[in-house]
Design a protein around this motif. Structure first.
Motif, PDB file in Angstrom:
ATOM      1  N   LYS A 146      20.479  39.164   2.276  1.00 52.59           N
ATOM      2  CA  LYS A 146      21.578  39.458   3.202  1.00 52.59           C
ATOM      3  C   LYS A 146      22.040  40.907   3.093  1.00 52.59           C
ATOM      4  CE  LYS A 146      22.943  37.272   5.825  1.00 52.59           C
ATOM      5  NZ  LYS A 146      22.652  37.246   7.284  1.00 52.59           N
ATOM      6  N   GLY A 147      22.045  41.451   1.874  1.00 49.80           N
ATOM      7  CA  GLY A 147      22.459  42.842   1.710  1.00 49.80           C
ATOM      8  C   GLY A 147      21.547  43.796   2.445  1.00 49.80           C
ATOM      9  N   SER A 148      20.237  43.574   2.348  1.00 49.00           N
ATOM     10  CA  SER A 148      19.304  44.468   3.033  1.00 49.00           C
ATOM     11  C   SER A 148      19.410  44.295   4.550  1.00 49.00           C
ATOM     12  CB  SER A 148      17.872  44.203   2.553  1.00 49.00           C
ATOM     13  OG  SER A 148      17.470  42.868   2.824  1.00 49.00           O
ATOM     14  N   GLU A 149      19.612  43.079   5.027  1.00 52.67           N
ATOM     15  CA  GLU A 149      19.758  42.856   6.472  1.00 52.67           C
ATOM     16  C   GLU A 149      20.997  43.574   7.012  1.00 52.67           C
ATOM     17  OE1 GLU A 149      19.797  38.630   6.837  1.00 52.67           O
ATOM     18  OE2 GLU A 149      17.603  38.435   6.813  1.00 52.67           O
ATOM     19  N   LEU A 150      22.084  43.561   6.249  1.00 51.30           N
ATOM     20  CA  LEU A 150      23.313  44.205   6.715  1.00 51.30           C
ATOM     21  C   LEU A 150      23.210  45.728   6.654  1.00 51.30           C
ATOM     22  CD1 LEU A 150      26.022  41.805   5.286  1.00 51.30           C
ATOM     23  CD2 LEU A 150      25.481  42.245   7.683  1.00 51.30           C
ATOM     24  N   GLN A 151      22.507  46.252   5.662  1.00 51.26           N
ATOM     25  CA  GLN A 151      22.286  47.698   5.643  1.00 51.26           C
ATOM     26  C   GLN A 151      21.512  48.126   6.891  1.00 51.26           C
ATOM     27  OE1 GLN A 151      21.100  49.420   1.695  1.00 51.26           O
ATOM     28  NE2 GLN A 151      21.373  47.308   1.050  1.00 51.26           N
ATOM     29  N   GLN A 152      20.524  47.340   7.279  1.00 54.82           N
ATOM     30  CA  GLN A 152      19.761  47.657   8.485  1.00 54.82           C
ATOM     31  C   GLN A 152      20.629  47.501   9.734  1.00 54.82           C
ATOM     32  OE1 GLN A 152      16.449  44.991   7.925  1.00 54.82           O
ATOM     33  NE2 GLN A 152      15.264  46.489   6.764  1.00 54.82           N
ATOM     34  N   ALA A 153      21.465  46.469   9.747  1.00 53.75           N
ATOM     35  CA  ALA A 153      22.322  46.241  10.926  1.00 53.75           C
ATOM     36  C   ALA A 153      23.316  47.384  11.116  1.00 53.75           C
ATOM     37  CB  ALA A 153      23.066  44.908  10.778  1.00 53.75           C
ATOM     38  N   THR A 154      23.849  47.925  10.029  1.00 53.14           N
ATOM     39  CA  THR A 154      24.817  49.024  10.165  1.00 53.14           C
ATOM     40  C   THR A 154      24.138  50.300  10.661  1.00 53.14           C
ATOM     41  OG1 THR A 154      24.597  49.451   7.778  1.00 53.14           O
ATOM     42  CG2 THR A 154      26.490  48.135   8.507  1.00 53.14           C
ATOM     43  N   THR A 155      22.902  50.549  10.238  1.00 51.10           N
ATOM     44  CA  THR A 155      22.214  51.731  10.771  1.00 51.10           C
ATOM     45  C   THR A 155      21.866  51.541  12.252  1.00 51.10           C
ATOM     46  OG1 THR A 155      20.021  50.954  10.036  1.00 51.10           O
ATOM     47  CG2 THR A 155      21.253  52.374   8.524  1.00 51.10           C
ATOM     48  N   GLU A 156      21.633  50.305  12.676  1.00 52.95           N
ATOM     49  CA  GLU A 156      21.392  50.039  14.094  1.00 52.95           C
ATOM     50  C   GLU A 156      22.656  50.319  14.919  1.00 52.95           C
ATOM     51  OE1 GLU A 156      19.976  46.048  14.151  1.00 52.95           O
ATOM     52  OE2 GLU A 156      18.146  46.534  13.061  1.00 52.95           O
ATOM     53  N   LEU A 157      23.812  49.966  14.366  1.00 55.42           N
ATOM     54  CA  LEU A 157      25.064  50.259  15.061  1.00 55.42           C
ATOM     55  C   LEU A 157      25.288  51.766  15.179  1.00 55.42           C
ATOM     56  CD1 LEU A 157      27.410  47.538  13.526  1.00 55.42           C
ATOM     57  CD2 LEU A 157      26.704  47.698  15.923  1.00 55.42           C
TER      58      LEU A 157
ATOM     59  N   ARG B 284      14.558  50.801   7.074  1.00 53.97           N
ATOM     60  CA  ARG B 284      13.648  49.677   7.341  1.00 53.97           C
ATOM     61  C   ARG B 284      13.022  49.155   6.053  1.00 53.97           C
ATOM     62  NH1 ARG B 284      16.117  48.171  11.044  1.00 53.97           N
ATOM     63  NH2 ARG B 284      17.504  49.802  10.297  1.00 53.97           N
ATOM     64  N   LYS B 285      12.931  49.996   5.032  1.00 56.89           N
ATOM     65  CA  LYS B 285      12.210  49.624   3.812  1.00 56.89           C
ATOM     66  C   LYS B 285      13.007  48.690   2.907  1.00 56.89           C
ATOM     67  CE  LYS B 285      14.020  53.447   1.115  1.00 56.89           C
ATOM     68  NZ  LYS B 285      13.807  54.813   0.631  1.00 56.89           N
ATOM     69  N   VAL B 286      14.338  48.605   3.078  1.00 51.38           N
ATOM     70  CA  VAL B 286      15.128  47.896   2.071  1.00 51.38           C
ATOM     71  C   VAL B 286      14.854  46.393   2.058  1.00 51.38           C
ATOM     72  CG1 VAL B 286      16.968  49.615   2.038  1.00 51.38           C
ATOM     73  CG2 VAL B 286      17.161  47.651   3.564  1.00 51.38           C
ATOM     74  N   SER B 287      14.301  45.859   3.148  1.00 48.20           N
ATOM     75  CA  SER B 287      13.938  44.442   3.147  1.00 48.20           C
ATOM     76  C   SER B 287      12.590  44.204   2.470  1.00 48.20           C
ATOM     77  CB  SER B 287      13.913  43.884   4.572  1.00 48.20           C
ATOM     78  OG  SER B 287      13.068  44.662   5.399  1.00 48.20           O
ATOM     79  N   ILE B 288      11.947  45.296   2.001  1.00 44.46           N
ATOM     80  CA  ILE B 288      10.648  45.185   1.334  1.00 44.46           C
ATOM     81  C   ILE B 288      10.765  45.464  -0.160  1.00 44.46           C
ATOM     82  CG2 ILE B 288       8.296  46.108   1.213  1.00 44.46           C
ATOM     83  CD1 ILE B 288       8.546  46.777   4.200  1.00 44.46           C
ATOM     84  N   TYR B 289      11.419  46.585  -0.531  1.00 39.69           N
ATOM     85  CA  TYR B 289      11.405  46.921  -1.955  1.00 39.69           C
ATOM     86  C   TYR B 289      12.306  45.987  -2.749  1.00 39.69           C
ATOM     87  CZ  TYR B 289      15.636  49.955  -1.404  1.00 39.69           C
ATOM     88  OH  TYR B 289      16.884  50.472  -1.145  1.00 39.69           O
ATOM     89  N   GLY B 290      12.032  45.933  -4.068  1.00 42.08           N
ATOM     90  CA  GLY B 290      12.726  44.970  -4.929  1.00 42.08           C
ATOM     91  C   GLY B 290      12.212  43.553  -4.743  1.00 42.08           C
ATOM     92  N   GLY B 291      11.082  43.424  -4.054  1.00 43.88           N
ATOM     93  CA  GLY B 291      10.559  42.105  -3.696  1.00 43.88           C
ATOM     94  C   GLY B 291      10.927  41.806  -2.256  1.00 43.88           C
ATOM     95  N   SER B 292       9.949  41.634  -1.379  1.00 39.48           N
ATOM     96  CA  SER B 292      10.232  41.482   0.049  1.00 39.48           C
ATOM     97  C   SER B 292      11.123  40.269   0.298  1.00 39.48           C
ATOM     98  CB  SER B 292       8.923  41.320   0.832  1.00 39.48           C
ATOM     99  OG  SER B 292       8.342  40.058   0.574  1.00 39.48           O
TER     100      SER B 292
END
Length: 399
Positions: A324-335, A376-384
């Protein structure tokens, strides 16, 4: 469960907030606020300011520089640092390899490495991923063969963040090729100045040089640099990744980004009305804020349970925070991309021969599109995130 802060915790928050306001150099704050990555000098300067205060490694054992703060105080400290906004102490040293060393390492390794990590006298990078062994990390092929008092390492690592600055790399290496793939792996600490280590840059989609390939050609590593037991490195890696996934949630970073979104969306762009007046945009922003509040409450529940967790054992709930943290980081950059609109388009000031036109758009818009691509990478690193769902299914839901 009462997740409200106590009066003591609120006073602690005020103390931390005041320190960040006074001690964080303005040029570092401004660089991060504008969306630029902190430089190596920024990271070193800030971590040494924190270390002088005794706050560089608050989550470590007190004997090695920790603060004995409660899990809630640790959480408050991290959130306030992200809200400042201030750089995090170099995570590869402070949050990744150091906990492995003080939990599983020898006394000599602790004395040698931990004080230098706290003061960032040594810059560390992470040698896990390989071509063909990213999310399926146990398929790694980098070999370490025991020859007398050394391991001889041959292989390749990739996506190695900031390896161009690194003095040391912590590596997963295969020491028993005949064993089941998770069982034949060891955890080595390798001096980057050792003959046979080569670093090659990888340019990312945002145009930056953040990650690298690292090659090992007959690199001789003293046996004393083996952490813990030989062929037990997979256990240490799971412990490390559990710590990394909690940090990837980065609730404070998303909060600070939402603050900036609201600020910029209130500005009139190209003579039009401010985007914040658009109902559909406000709905999208509100939906992200609600999800972020739910993540914050979930993280607080994980923090509250931390004291009951067996030391050295990863918390599978960290996978929930990571997803959820990585999804929200991506969502805020989309905004933020919505906020700058057409100014997000790439622009080459020299696309026409003889052109000397300046880049289009306000200065503050320059880093928004590169940060969108980089995130875009944060949903991959640390284990996808797909791997994290498997962990949740097995370790949390018992499926």
């Amino acid at each position: 469960m009462d997740l409200r802060f106590t009066d003591k915790e609120l006073a602690f928050r005020d103390e931390v907030r005041a320190f960040f306001k006074q001690a964080l150099p303005p040029q570092i704050r401004n660089r991060i606020t504008s969306g630029h990555h902190p430089t190596k000098d920024d990271l070193v300067t800030w971590q040494r300011i924190l270390n002088a205060k005794g706050w560089a490694v608050p989550h470590w054992p007190a004997e090695w520089g920790g603060t004995d703060w409660t899990p809630v105080e640790q959480y408050i400290f991290q959130e306030e640092m992200q809200l400042a906004p201030a750089p995090q102490p170099l995570p590869f040293g402070v949050n990744m390899v150091a906990p492995v060393i003080y939990t599983f390492g020898s006394e000599a390794q602790k004395r040698r490495f931990l004080p230098r990590i706290a003061n960032i006298d040594d810059w560390w990078c992470q040698g896990f991923s390989e071509p063909g062994a990213g999310s399926d990390l146990a398929s790694l092929k980098t070999r370490a063969e025991r020859q007398g008092d050394c391991f001889v390492v041959n292989g390749q690592k990739t996506w190695t963040t900031l390896a161009q600055h690194a003095d040391w790399i912590f590596c997963l290496v295969r020491t028993d090729p005949a064993a089941k793939k998770q069982m034949g792996i060891s955890f080595l600490l390798i001096d980057m100045k050792t003959p046979g280590v080569t670093v090659c840059p990888i340019q990312t989609i945002d145009g930056g040089h953040e990650v690298n390939e690292v090659f090992f050609d007959d690199v001789r590593v003293p046996v004393e640099n083996l952490v813990g037991e030989e062929n037990r490195g997979w256990d240490y890696a799971k412990f490390l990744l559990g710590n990394e996934r909690v940090g990837i949630a980065r609730v404070g970073v998303s909060k600070e980004r939402i603050r900036r979104i609201k600020q910029l969306a209130a500005v009139e762009m190209s003579g039009g009305r401010p985007l914040i007046e658009d109902r559909r945009f406000r709905e999208k922003l509100a939906a992200v804020e609600i999800e972020l509040k739910a993540l914050e409450i979930t993280q607080m529940r994980v923090v509250a349970a931390e004291g009951r967790r067996e030391r050295g054992k990863p918390d599978p709930a960290s996978s929930v925070l990571k997803i959820k943290g990585s999804e929200l980081q991506q969502a805020t950059t989309e905004l933020l991309m919505d906020v700058i609109g057409p100014y997000a388009m790439p622009y080459d000031p020299h696309s026409e021969e003889g052109s000397n036109e300046p880049p289009v758009g306000p200065d503050w818009a320059a880093m928004i599109a590169p940060n969108y691509f980089n995130t875009r990478k944060v949903s991959i690193y640390g284990g996808s995130n797909e791997i994290q769902k498997n962990i949740i299914a097995k370790a949390v839901l018992g499926l």
